[in-house]
Design an enzyme around this catalytic site. Sequence first.
Site, mmCIF file in Angstrom:
data_model
loop_
_atom_site.group_PDB
_atom_site.id
_atom_site.type_symbol
_atom_site.label_atom_id
_atom_site.label_comp_id
_atom_site.label_asym_id
_atom_site.label_seq_id
_atom_site.Cartn_x
_atom_site.Cartn_y
_atom_site.Cartn_z
ATOM 1 N N LYS A 70 0.864 -1.192 0.000
ATOM 2 C CA LYS A 70 0.000 0.000 0.000
ATOM 3 C C LYS A 70 0.896 1.236 0.000
ATOM 4 C CE LYS A 70 -2.646 1.421 3.602
ATOM 5 N NZ LYS A 70 -3.854 1.623 4.449
ATOM 6 N N ARG A 113 -10.434 -1.838 7.204
ATOM 7 C CA ARG A 113 -9.495 -2.821 7.794
ATOM 8 C C ARG A 113 -9.057 -2.388 9.180
ATOM 9 N NH1 ARG A 113 -5.014 0.502 8.882
ATOM 10 N NH2 ARG A 113 -3.300 0.096 7.476
ATOM 11 N N GLY A 232 -3.375 9.660 20.950
ATOM 12 C CA GLY A 232 -3.564 11.113 20.919
ATOM 13 C C GLY A 232 -4.526 11.595 21.989
HETATM 14 N N1 LIG Z 1 -4.172 2.943 13.514
HETATM 15 C C1 LIG Z 1 -4.581 2.868 12.268
HETATM 16 O O1 LIG Z 1 -4.527 1.830 11.626
HETATM 17 C C2 LIG Z 1 -5.178 4.082 11.625
HETATM 18 C C3 LIG Z 1 -5.686 4.017 10.310
HETATM 19 C C4 LIG Z 1 -6.285 5.153 9.775
HETATM 20 C C5 LIG Z 1 -6.352 6.326 10.530
HETATM 21 N N2 LIG Z 1 -5.797 6.333 11.781
HETATM 22 C C6 LIG Z 1 -5.863 7.508 12.648
HETATM 23 O O2 LIG Z 1 -7.200 7.577 13.119
HETATM 24 C C7 LIG Z 1 -7.507 8.928 13.417
HETATM 25 C C8 LIG Z 1 -8.831 9.300 12.795
HETATM 26 O O3 LIG Z 1 -8.724 9.201 11.381
HETATM 27 P P1 LIG Z 1 -9.988 9.513 10.464
HETATM 28 O O4 LIG Z 1 -9.621 9.099 9.095
HETATM 29 O O5 LIG Z 1 -11.211 8.977 11.096
HETATM 30 O O6 LIG Z 1 -10.016 11.114 10.541
HETATM 31 P P2 LIG Z 1 -11.283 12.060 10.359
HETATM 32 O O7 LIG Z 1 -10.726 13.415 10.050
HETATM 33 O O8 LIG Z 1 -12.267 11.464 9.433
HETATM 34 O O9 LIG Z 1 -11.992 12.090 11.833
HETATM 35 C C9 LIG Z 1 -11.370 12.614 12.975
HETATM 36 C C10 LIG Z 1 -12.458 13.230 13.864
HETATM 37 O O10 LIG Z 1 -11.881 13.584 15.126
HETATM 38 C C11 LIG Z 1 -12.475 14.788 15.548
HETATM 39 N N3 LIG Z 1 -11.656 15.434 16.566
HETATM 40 C C12 LIG Z 1 -10.588 16.253 16.421
HETATM 41 N N4 LIG Z 1 -10.103 16.620 17.638
HETATM 42 C C13 LIG Z 1 -10.872 15.989 18.563
HETATM 43 C C14 LIG Z 1 -10.878 15.973 19.979
HETATM 44 N N5 LIG Z 1 -9.986 16.666 20.696
HETATM 45 N N6 LIG Z 1 -11.826 15.246 20.592
HETATM 46 C C15 LIG Z 1 -12.742 14.549 19.899
HETATM 47 N N7 LIG Z 1 -12.798 14.537 18.543
HETATM 48 C C16 LIG Z 1 -11.859 15.245 17.889
HETATM 49 C C17 LIG Z 1 -12.621 15.593 14.274
HETATM 50 O O11 LIG Z 1 -13.580 16.635 14.435
HETATM 51 C C18 LIG Z 1 -13.068 14.505 13.291
HETATM 52 O O12 LIG Z 1 -14.488 14.386 13.245
HETATM 53 C C19 LIG Z 1 -6.329 9.763 12.927
HETATM 54 O O13 LIG Z 1 -5.512 10.052 14.045
HETATM 55 C C20 LIG Z 1 -5.607 8.828 11.973
HETATM 56 O O14 LIG Z 1 -4.229 9.116 11.900
HETATM 57 C C21 LIG Z 1 -5.238 5.238 12.335
#
Ligand SMILES: NC(=O)c1ccc[n+]([C@@H]2O[C@H](COP(=O)([O-])OP(=O)(O)OC[C@H]3O[C@@H](n4cnc5c(N)ncnc54)[C@H](O)[C@@H]3O)[C@@H](O)[C@H]2O)c1
Length: 323
Positions: A70, A113, A232
Amino acid sequence: MNLRYLSRSDVEDLNISMSQIISVVEEGFRLKGLGKVQMPPKIAVKSRGPESFLHAMPAYVGGLDIAAIKWVGGNDDNPDRGLPTISGLIVLNDPETMFPVCVMDAIWVTAVRTGAANAVAMKYLGPAQAKTVSIVGCGVQGRSNLLAMATIYPEITEARCFDVNPDALERFVRESRDAYNFQITPAASPREAVEEADVVVTAGPSPKEPTPYLSEEWLKRGAMAAPVDYMGAWEGPMASSVDRLITDDHGQMEYYRSKGYFRDVPRPYADLGEIVAGVKPGRQNPDERTMSILLGIALDDAVTANLIHQRAIEENIGTLLPL
Ligand SMILES: NC(=O)c1ccc[n+]([C@@H]2O[C@H](COP(=O)([O-])OP(=O)(O)OC[C@H]3O[C@@H](n4cnc5c(N)ncnc54)[C@H](O)[C@@H]3O)[C@@H](O)[C@H]2O)c1
């Protein structure tokens, strides 16, 4: 020679269910635990600033004979541009000739996934039953993880949700009320969302220097924390205070440590593959507080992309392109 190109809508229109993805991801972890998966930690380049990244994520899954990579990018400012945070492509190769056989959009795969891998972790580390679940951060991952929990915990009666963005929270609540037959409760604060929950998924931003907003005291006994946001949200002592801490890949976690993440996180006692393969134990009693820090690994993408490719061949979906 041709390869099959699968656009985002080709991938989504195959209507592959969360439970099918959980099955293949679980089998992938079992093979990893048996030492049959080759998967160097993902490597990254950054184009402009700390808010953007590109990751290269290769894997060979022995046992299922899947070779894939990927190439995934993300930029935290994309939502302001009306774009998804994450985008990318997955390439599947013929494991014999090594020629590429399929290229597919990675947005849907990355979303589903991650929820599926968390569901596998919950099967082994989570409570036997989860009536109240919590989603903090109601974006793409919030949705995928709620679907994953609804798939493995049919007894859910309530999902409590929190997002700093009121519009995002309102959209999430509206969509989820249409999709599920359990109560969807918007919480007024992060604390209200997590305090009574059996499983807590945090899916907000993942900065290297987090500003935690969840206290470890708010996770009740017997509950599981399943952050996908690289810790986070939870305050520093959380990872040390739980009874069982796992990750999806030690090498990947060490890579992130070398980049400044996870300073307060002790070494997990197991990775998810070791637990699924029975090499190390999962949850041992109903009182334990557990935590899985899943970083998102190439294995998850390879097994999911392979399932999609097989279904696309069966249903003759996609565009054949000459090499
Ligand atoms: N571990 C993994 O495999 C993996 C895979 C994909 C994404 N991620 C991580 O998951 C997280 C979310 O990704 P996403 O694609 O859903 O992003 P996204 O932008 O679709 O959603 C994130 C949400 O968090 C909200 N938010 C921001 N600050 C906040 C806070 N302090 N309290 C509560 N909500 C808050 C935002 O308003 C938004 O609605 C990111 O940190 C991304 O890096 C991890």
